[in-house]
Design a protein around this motif. Structure first.
Motif, PDB file in Angstrom:
ATOM      1  N   PHE A   1       0.785  -1.171   0.094  1.00 21.88           N
ATOM      2  CA  PHE A   1      -0.163   0.074  -0.166  1.00 21.88           C
ATOM      3  C   PHE A   1       0.609   1.368   0.153  1.00 21.88           C
ATOM      4  CE2 PHE A   1       0.820  -1.454   4.414  1.00 21.88           C
ATOM      5  CZ  PHE A   1       0.872  -0.148   5.105  1.00 21.88           C
ATOM      6  N   ASP A   2       0.582   2.255  -0.557  1.00 27.57           N
ATOM      7  CA  ASP A   2       1.377   3.395  -0.831  1.00 27.57           C
ATOM      8  C   ASP A   2       0.871   4.760  -0.195  1.00 27.57           C
ATOM      9  OD1 ASP A   2      -0.928   3.613  -2.388  1.00 27.57           O
ATOM     10  OD2 ASP A   2       0.019   3.436  -4.245  1.00 27.57           O
ATOM     11  N   THR A   3       0.282   4.513   1.108  1.00 28.71           N
ATOM     12  CA  THR A   3      -0.432   5.757   1.470  1.00 28.71           C
ATOM     13  C   THR A   3       0.573   6.397   2.588  1.00 28.71           C
ATOM     14  OG1 THR A   3      -1.890   4.446   3.086  1.00 28.71           O
ATOM     15  CG2 THR A   3      -2.897   4.938   0.971  1.00 28.71           C
ATOM     16  N   GLY A   4       1.671   5.531   3.141  1.00 31.18           N
ATOM     17  CA  GLY A   4       2.108   5.759   4.758  1.00 31.18           C
ATOM     18  C   GLY A   4       1.193   5.523   5.710  1.00 31.18           C
ATOM     19  N   TRP A   5       1.574   5.299   6.840  1.00 31.23           N
ATOM     20  CA  TRP A   5       0.869   4.672   7.907  1.00 31.23           C
ATOM     21  C   TRP A   5      -0.265   5.472   8.051  1.00 31.23           C
ATOM     22  CZ3 TRP A   5      -0.517   5.959  12.741  1.00 31.23           C
ATOM     23  CH2 TRP A   5      -0.182   7.092  13.063  1.00 31.23           C
ATOM     24  N   THR A   6      -0.677   6.823   7.487  1.00 31.93           N
ATOM     25  CA  THR A   6      -1.717   7.549   7.906  1.00 31.93           C
ATOM     26  C   THR A   6      -2.910   6.842   7.025  1.00 31.93           C
ATOM     27  OG1 THR A   6      -0.780   9.151   6.235  1.00 31.93           O
ATOM     28  CG2 THR A   6      -0.592   9.480   8.579  1.00 31.93           C
TER      29      THR A   6
ATOM     30  N   LEU B   1      -6.409   8.341  -1.575  1.00 30.38           N
ATOM     31  CA  LEU B   1      -5.483   7.475  -2.081  1.00 30.38           C
ATOM     32  C   LEU B   1      -5.683   6.119  -1.470  1.00 30.38           C
ATOM     33  CD1 LEU B   1      -3.176   6.982  -3.861  1.00 30.38           C
ATOM     34  CD2 LEU B   1      -1.425   7.685  -1.790  1.00 30.38           C
ATOM     35  N   SER B   2      -6.248   6.076  -0.159  1.00 30.37           N
ATOM     36  CA  SER B   2      -6.298   4.621   0.284  1.00 30.37           C
ATOM     37  C   SER B   2      -7.454   4.172  -0.259  1.00 30.37           C
ATOM     38  CB  SER B   2      -6.455   4.816   1.894  1.00 30.37           C
ATOM     39  OG  SER B   2      -7.600   5.690   2.445  1.00 30.37           O
ATOM     40  N   ALA B   3      -8.299   4.811  -0.788  1.00 32.68           N
ATOM     41  CA  ALA B   3      -9.562   4.185  -1.329  1.00 32.68           C
ATOM     42  C   ALA B   3      -9.567   3.663  -2.479  1.00 32.68           C
ATOM     43  CB  ALA B   3     -10.738   5.354  -1.314  1.00 32.68           C
ATOM     44  N   ARG B   4      -8.173   3.826  -3.068  1.00 34.28           N
ATOM     45  CA  ARG B   4      -8.047   3.059  -4.298  1.00 34.28           C
ATOM     46  C   ARG B   4      -6.420   2.241  -4.698  1.00 34.28           C
ATOM     47  NH1 ARG B   4      -8.498   8.767  -6.255  1.00 34.28           N
ATOM     48  NH2 ARG B   4      -6.244   9.443  -6.518  1.00 34.28           N
ATOM     49  N   ALA B   5      -6.037   2.249  -3.216  1.00 33.41           N
ATOM     50  CA  ALA B   5      -4.590   1.470  -3.109  1.00 33.41           C
ATOM     51  C   ALA B   5      -4.925  -0.007  -3.273  1.00 33.41           C
ATOM     52  CB  ALA B   5      -3.900   1.800  -1.807  1.00 33.41           C
ATOM     53  N   PRO B   6      -3.984  -0.718  -3.415  1.00 30.33           N
ATOM     54  CA  PRO B   6      -3.843  -2.048  -3.884  1.00 30.33           C
ATOM     55  C   PRO B   6      -4.654  -2.910  -2.536  1.00 30.33           C
ATOM     56  CG  PRO B   6      -1.846  -1.495  -4.404  1.00 30.33           C
ATOM     57  CD  PRO B   6      -2.467  -0.355  -3.968  1.00 30.33           C
ATOM     58  N   VAL B   7      -4.947  -4.242  -2.648  1.00 32.73           N
ATOM     59  CA  VAL B   7      -5.715  -4.855  -1.727  1.00 32.73           C
ATOM     60  C   VAL B   7      -4.757  -4.903  -0.394  1.00 32.73           C
ATOM     61  CG1 VAL B   7      -5.147  -7.147  -2.253  1.00 32.73           C
ATOM     62  CG2 VAL B   7      -7.325  -6.790  -1.527  1.00 32.73           C
ATOM     63  N   GLY B   8      -3.350  -4.707  -0.521  1.00 29.97           N
ATOM     64  CA  GLY B   8      -2.784  -4.779   0.710  1.00 29.97           C
ATOM     65  C   GLY B   8      -3.279  -3.740   1.761  1.00 29.97           C
TER      66      GLY B   8
ATOM     67  N   GLN C   1     -12.315   1.580   9.458  1.00 28.16           N
ATOM     68  CA  GLN C   1     -13.343   0.855   9.238  1.00 28.16           C
ATOM     69  C   GLN C   1     -14.144   1.558   8.072  1.00 28.16           C
ATOM     70  OE1 GLN C   1     -16.524  -1.183  12.043  1.00 28.16           O
ATOM     71  NE2 GLN C   1     -15.001  -0.384  13.440  1.00 28.16           N
ATOM     72  N   LEU C   2     -14.423   2.833   8.117  1.00 25.89           N
ATOM     73  CA  LEU C   2     -15.206   3.471   7.296  1.00 25.89           C
ATOM     74  C   LEU C   2     -14.338   3.452   5.875  1.00 25.89           C
ATOM     75  CD1 LEU C   2     -16.395   6.646   9.443  1.00 25.89           C
ATOM     76  CD2 LEU C   2     -17.513   4.755   8.944  1.00 25.89           C
ATOM     77  N   VAL C   3     -13.069   3.397   5.840  1.00 26.66           N
ATOM     78  CA  VAL C   3     -12.541   3.438   4.466  1.00 26.66           C
ATOM     79  C   VAL C   3     -12.592   1.919   3.733  1.00 26.66           C
ATOM     80  CG1 VAL C   3     -10.306   3.723   3.350  1.00 26.66           C
ATOM     81  CG2 VAL C   3     -10.875   5.074   5.150  1.00 26.66           C
ATOM     82  N   MET C   4     -12.513   1.071   4.808  1.00 28.41           N
ATOM     83  CA  MET C   4     -13.008  -0.405   4.468  1.00 28.41           C
ATOM     84  C   MET C   4     -14.251  -0.422   3.653  1.00 28.41           C
ATOM     85  SD  MET C   4     -11.314  -2.639   7.640  1.00 28.41           S
ATOM     86  CE  MET C   4     -11.732  -4.221   6.900  1.00 28.41           C
ATOM     87  N   PHE C   5     -15.101   0.098   4.561  1.00 31.30           N
ATOM     88  CA  PHE C   5     -16.626  -0.153   3.873  1.00 31.30           C
ATOM     89  C   PHE C   5     -16.876   0.828   2.696  1.00 31.30           C
ATOM     90  CE2 PHE C   5     -17.617  -1.697   8.199  1.00 31.30           C
ATOM     91  CZ  PHE C   5     -18.020  -2.641   7.957  1.00 31.30           C
ATOM     92  N   GLN C   6     -16.088   1.572   2.744  1.00 31.48           N
ATOM     93  CA  GLN C   6     -16.262   2.836   1.256  1.00 31.48           C
ATOM     94  C   GLN C   6     -15.538   1.757   0.012  1.00 31.48           C
ATOM     95  OE1 GLN C   6     -14.985   6.811   1.570  1.00 31.48           O
ATOM     96  NE2 GLN C   6     -14.236   6.843  -0.556  1.00 31.48           N
ATOM     97  N   ARG C   7     -14.586   0.897   0.385  1.00 36.81           N
ATOM     98  CA  ARG C   7     -13.947   0.250  -0.832  1.00 36.81           C
ATOM     99  C   ARG C   7     -14.888  -0.894  -1.110  1.00 36.81           C
ATOM    100  NH1 ARG C   7      -7.710   0.369  -1.196  1.00 36.81           N
ATOM    101  NH2 ARG C   7      -8.177  -1.830  -2.077  1.00 36.81           N
TER     102      ARG C   7
ATOM    103  N   ASP D   1     -15.863  10.329  -0.105  1.00 36.07           N
ATOM    104  CA  ASP D   1     -15.859  10.432  -1.409  1.00 36.07           C
ATOM    105  C   ASP D   1     -16.558  11.731  -1.890  1.00 36.07           C
ATOM    106  OD1 ASP D   1     -16.028  10.418  -4.264  1.00 36.07           O
ATOM    107  OD2 ASP D   1     -17.039   8.369  -4.289  1.00 36.07           O
ATOM    108  N   PRO D   2     -15.766  13.073  -2.278  1.00 37.25           N
ATOM    109  CA  PRO D   2     -16.540  13.963  -2.209  1.00 37.25           C
ATOM    110  C   PRO D   2     -17.470  13.995  -3.404  1.00 37.25           C
ATOM    111  CG  PRO D   2     -14.184  14.511  -2.382  1.00 37.25           C
ATOM    112  CD  PRO D   2     -14.434  13.107  -2.396  1.00 37.25           C
ATOM    113  N   ALA D   3     -17.441  12.976  -4.437  1.00 37.52           N
ATOM    114  CA  ALA D   3     -18.504  13.101  -5.636  1.00 37.52           C
ATOM    115  C   ALA D   3     -19.770  12.545  -4.799  1.00 37.52           C
ATOM    116  CB  ALA D   3     -18.193  11.951  -6.547  1.00 37.52           C
ATOM    117  N   LYS D   4     -19.888  11.851  -3.756  1.00 37.94           N
ATOM    118  CA  LYS D   4     -21.054  11.535  -3.168  1.00 37.94           C
ATOM    119  C   LYS D   4     -21.397  12.363  -2.063  1.00 37.94           C
ATOM    120  CE  LYS D   4     -20.821   6.714  -4.522  1.00 37.94           C
ATOM    121  NZ  LYS D   4     -20.658   5.296  -4.233  1.00 37.94           N
ATOM    122  N   GLY D   5     -20.882  13.348  -1.965  1.00 35.29           N
ATOM    123  CA  GLY D   5     -21.155  14.189  -0.542  1.00 35.29           C
ATOM    124  C   GLY D   5     -20.201  13.909   0.576  1.00 35.29           C
ATOM    125  N   GLY D   6     -19.252  13.145   0.413  1.00 31.72           N
ATOM    126  CA  GLY D   6     -18.355  12.887   1.713  1.00 31.72           C
ATOM    127  C   GLY D   6     -17.288  13.835   1.650  1.00 31.72           C
ATOM    128  N   ASN D   7     -16.594  13.598   2.861  1.00 31.95           N
ATOM    129  CA  ASN D   7     -15.632  14.421   2.964  1.00 31.95           C
ATOM    130  C   ASN D   7     -14.205  13.932   3.540  1.00 31.95           C
ATOM    131  OD1 ASN D   7     -14.052  16.957   4.142  1.00 31.95           O
ATOM    132  ND2 ASN D   7     -15.456  17.150   5.971  1.00 31.95           N
TER     133      ASN D   7
END
Lengths: 257, 618
Positions: free
Chosen positions: B208-213, B218-225, B290-296, B304-310
């Motif tokens: 994964f390429d996001t750093g530990w943060t 970016l984390s919503a489309r990084a590899p499955v790792g 968890q929220l990012v996991m469910f987003q993915r 996701d700003p396209a859906k009104g997220g922040n």
């Protein structure tokens, strides 16, 4: 209040239940007529306070805590330690729900998704009834009345299962039919996440209820020794307290999007 | 060898693999039946939901299959379990389920050291890449993955190391036989093992390429790792939460007679402060991941700003834990410094009450500062100034600690065996970390410093000074308590004198090139910046640190069997655990003790701290 006699405990349980029911109705009435956010918050805080004090007995935490000379291996001492552990867990868990509430107000502000408010009131009432029934079960065990304990535990279980079924099999399909889906927009995502996380906790509560019912049936608990019953009761009411805040946050507060 | 394969650890890992496969196949089967895509070659055979469910089920199978929760299942069935639990003699107990807080403390420490070795090796690899501009060794994806895993493995390792020190010491320091909930304690340790496996598994699943943060988008489309990273942190987070719960309950309920709040050892105060943060705030990093996991997985549009997220909401939730988390790392370390300093100075700790309260002060102020990580994130501008002030406020209780340390050293009879060297080194390095903090807290300077190597230097100074140096000090100091033998002084001193200067060179150079514009978290840099020779020296310094730690490990493992025997109060300490023979007896104190004086009255005559009911030596 273990010191109350049986009929006083019953009377207290009923009075608190009536207060909670009236406040829930009042809350609904405020929401549909006034849109007064501050008032809704106050009502929710009062409801939560009533449950915390009279149903969850939060004051027991400060009892028996400072007795240094008390025998550390006594049942009372160990139970008090267990009680502290349980409340620390609930404190931790409440941060999950608090975080979800923060997410809800950050994303949606003072707007809310298009949901069936009557349906929300219906499931809320079921959960409120289950809290009353849970209180009856605990009070019964505190007075050594195993028959009523088992009866009310089963009743609580059924009401709790009814709540989960109401949310998952009635409320969710209704919302989806009205266009509030998990992937449609942030409002839908928040709605499913909050109700889902809460329903997951109700489900674990149902498991605890089954465990205490099964153990109660086999005579594991006595009037003096029933920490399992107290723990399951406090957890069940905690899940109710969470809904006291989530219900207005999802169904009542704010203008429709 | 046979014993190793039948250990709790081996069985757990085997069950984890089984659970992983079962979960993945289950989801794959359901997807096949529903007519959805069941196999995804681009995601390493299984689809992403199958990998995630498998990972979760694997962790549950580890816990269930290795017998860690079997007592709880017995309780649920209404059965009684034995209060006493016998551990086998010898080293095998560290690979098996034990309810003894001392064994669990050492288990935590060993797992932490293992993660430090892995995370440190990753750092060496990418430091080698950075030694020269241009890409020589790694691809961009591998650089990012190693850099991210270095961060999170060290963080989880530090959390486990903190738990190790606290678990081993706190029950002894308060005069208890064990923690309040021994089974929960064992559970807290063992749940971290599948968590660590999950984290490492991301290496095999595209990294994964996001750093530990793990910031979205970016984390919503990084590899499955990425998902394995989220899941691993979530699972390991429970270790932190439940361990903290246990510490608080133990300290409140199990203290020895007479140990009032202001007669507790400072390390116990630090443990309470750190546990309050870990108990509550950890839930927020779990939630944000968890929220990012469910987003993915389900397309839920939280970030996701396209859906009104922040996306900024993620940063708020994430830093609400992750800033206080650094106080989880350093508070016990600062507690160790305050604990050891009076022993080696032979003077009372200066301003005991202020030091005790400063730990709580740092913890509480720490809850109010998270948004200083977000000055450039695009959050509301009016939030910047209050968060600037709250952040600067942290310097006040931290300053109290420094004042106490300096005043304790003042005119003391200073001895410098290895633990004391690491205490002094920790103070100096933490001072550097502390002084390089306020420039990042003030908005005007932070806008320039954000995401540069300055921050990397600052952060490593705080963590080495606040955690790593004290952690080594604690190991050198309490090693005889655990083993009955002491570590070699000469090797210990070589370790210190190799590590400290090279570490200072490393972080000071980091800050220097950061100020000159070196960005953090990038695999390559423009040779025209002229950083090549700085980077080369930093790499050499990094490898020197690794060499010094290697010497530490040789010393550590050699001393277990061949160290000089030390079963008495070798440091001449007043603390209760040193008043009984080493290694510590199974139930700590044969006779309960009563606290009759102040903990740090070194150098005063006739001022005992504790009094045993009867003699412990039968």
């Amino acid at each position: 209040m273990a010191h109350l006699n049986k009929s006083d405990a019953l009377r207290q349980g009923i009075i608190i239940f009536v207060f909670l029911a009236v406040l829930t109705a009042l809350e609904f009435f405020i929401a549909v007529t006034l849109e007064a956010v501050a008032l809704l918050v106050v009502v929710a805080l009062v409801k939560a306070g009533l449950v915390l004090y009279y149903y969850m007995h939060i004051y027991k935490l400060s009892q028996e805590a400072d007795d240094e000379d008390e025998d550390r291996h006594s049942l009372a001492y160990k139970t008090a330690t267990n009680r502290l552990g349980l409340w620390l867990f609930l404190l931790s868990d409440s941060f999950v729900f608090g975080g979800l509430a923060v997410a809800r107000f950050n994303l949606l502000g003072l707007t809310r998704p298009e949901l069936n408010q009557l349906l929300g009131l219906a499931v809320t009432s079921v959960l409120l009834l289950s809290s009353f029934s849970m209180n009856r079960a605990e009070v019964s065990m505190e007075h050594g009345d195993r028959k009523n304990f088992l009866l009310f535990t089963v009743l609580t279980f059924l009401l709790g299962a009814g709540f989960v079924a109401g949310v998952v099999f009635v409320e969710w399909p209704t919302a989806i039919a009205e266009g509030v889906t998990p992937s449609a927009n942030a409002a839908g995502a928040i709605f499913f996440m909050m109700t889902g996380m809460h329903a997951f906790h109700v489900l674990t509560g149902l498991i605890f209820l089954f465990v205490i019912w099964n153990n109660g049936r086999r005579g594991v608990y006595t009037q003096e020794k029933h920490w399992g019953v107290e723990a399951a009761t406090v957890y069940w009411h905690f899940v109710d307290v969470v809904w006291i805040f989530f219900y207005p946050a999802l169904y009542l507060i704010g203008k429709l999007i | 060898m046979k014993k190793i394969f039948s250990s709790t650890l081996a069985r757990g890992l085997l069950w984890q693999a089984v659970g992983w496969l079962v979960g993945a196949l289950f989801i794959t089967g359901i997807r096949a039946l529903m007519g959805l895509q069941a196999i995804d070659a681009s995601k390493f055979f299984f689809t992403e939901p199958a990998w995630v469910f498998g990972g979760l089920l694997g962790a549950l199978f580890f816990i269930g299959g290795s017998g860690i929760v079997s007592d709880w299942f017995k309780w649920a069935k209404g059965e009684e379990t034995s209060e006493h639990h016998e551990d086998p003699a010898g080293g095998e107990k560290y690979f098996n389920l034990s309810l003894d807080h001392k064994v669990i403390g050492i288990q935590y420490t060993l797992l932490a050291l293992a993660l430090f070795v892995i995370g440190g090796t990753f750092a060496l690899i990418f430091r080698l890449e950075l030694a020269h501009s241009g890409l020589q060794l790694l691809t961009l994806q591998w650089y990012n993955t190693l850099m991210s895993l270095h961060g999170i493995l060290m963080i989880i390792g530090i959390l486990l190391g903190v738990s190790g020190v606290i678990n081993y010491l706190v029950p002894m320091l308060i005069g208890a036989q064990d923690m309040a909930f021994p089974r929960l304690n064992a559970f807290s340790y063992w749940v971290a093992v599948p968590g660590a496996v999950l984290l490492l598994s991301s290496l095999a699943l595209g990294g994964f390429d996001t750093g530990w943060t793990g910031y979205p988008p970016l984390s919503a489309r990084a590899p499955v790792g990425m998902q394995m990273f989220f899941l691993g942190v979530f699972v390991a987070g429970w270790s932190s939460i439940l361990g903290a719960l246990n510490v608080i309950a133990s300290v409140i309920r199990m203290r020895a007679k007479g140990m009032t709040a202001f007669r507790m050892p400072i390390l116990v105060w630090a443990a309470i402060a750190t546990s309050l943060i870990a108990l509550t705030a950890t839930q927020l990093i779990g939630l944000s991941f968890q929220l990012v996991m469910f987003q993915r997985l389900l397309g839920m549009g939280f970030f996701d700003p396209a859906k009104g997220g922040n996306p900024v909401l993620f940063q708020h939730l994430f830093w609400f834990y992750s800033h206080p988390a650094v106080y989880v790392f350093v508070l016990p370390g600062l507690g160790v410094i305050s604990e050891l300093l009076p022993v080696f100075v032979r003077k009372p700790l200066f301003g005991y009450r202020w030091v005790a309260m400063s730990s709580l002060g740092i913890a509480l102020v720490g809850f109010l500062v998270w948004a200083h990580h977000m000055f450039t994130s695009g959050m509301n501008d009016y939030l910047r100034v209050p968060f600037m002030y709250s952040t600067l406020l942290v310097a006040v209780p931290t300053g109290v600690k420094f004042f106490s340390w300096v005043a304790t050293l003042w005119k003391g009879k200073i001895e410098t065996p290895t633990p004391m060297l690491f205490v002094l080194g920790g103070i100096i390095v933490f001072l550097l970390g502390g002084l390089s903090g306020p420039p990042n807290a003030t908005v005007a300077t932070d806008l320039h410093l954000q995401d540069t190597y300055w921050i990397v230097g600052h952060f490593h100074d705080t963590i080495f000074g606040g955690y790593v140096f004290p952690f080594f000090a604690a190991i050198y100091y309490w090693f005889p308590k655990a083993t009955g033998r002491r570590m070699n002084e000469t090797l210990g001193k070589i370790h210190f004198w190799l590590m400290t200067p090279s570490f200072l060179v490393l972080t000071l150079f980091m800050m220097r090139i950061g100020l000159l514009g070196m960005r953090r978290r990038i695999a390559d840099y423009d040779p025209a910046l002229g950083f090549d020779w700085y980077q080369l020296i930093m790499t050499i310094a990094g490898f020197t640190i690794a060499l010094s730690v290697l010497i530490f490990f040789i010393n550590f493992f050699r001393s277990m069997k061949h160290g000089e025997k030390a079963d008495g109060n070798i440091w001449n300490s007043r603390s209760p655990e040193w008043q009984v023979p080493s290694p510590m007896p199974v139930h700590n104190f044969d006779q309960p003790f009563e606290v009759v004086g102040e903990p740090y009255d070194y150098g005063l005559t006739d001022a005992p701290y504790i009094k045993f009911a009867k003699s412990t030596h039968k």
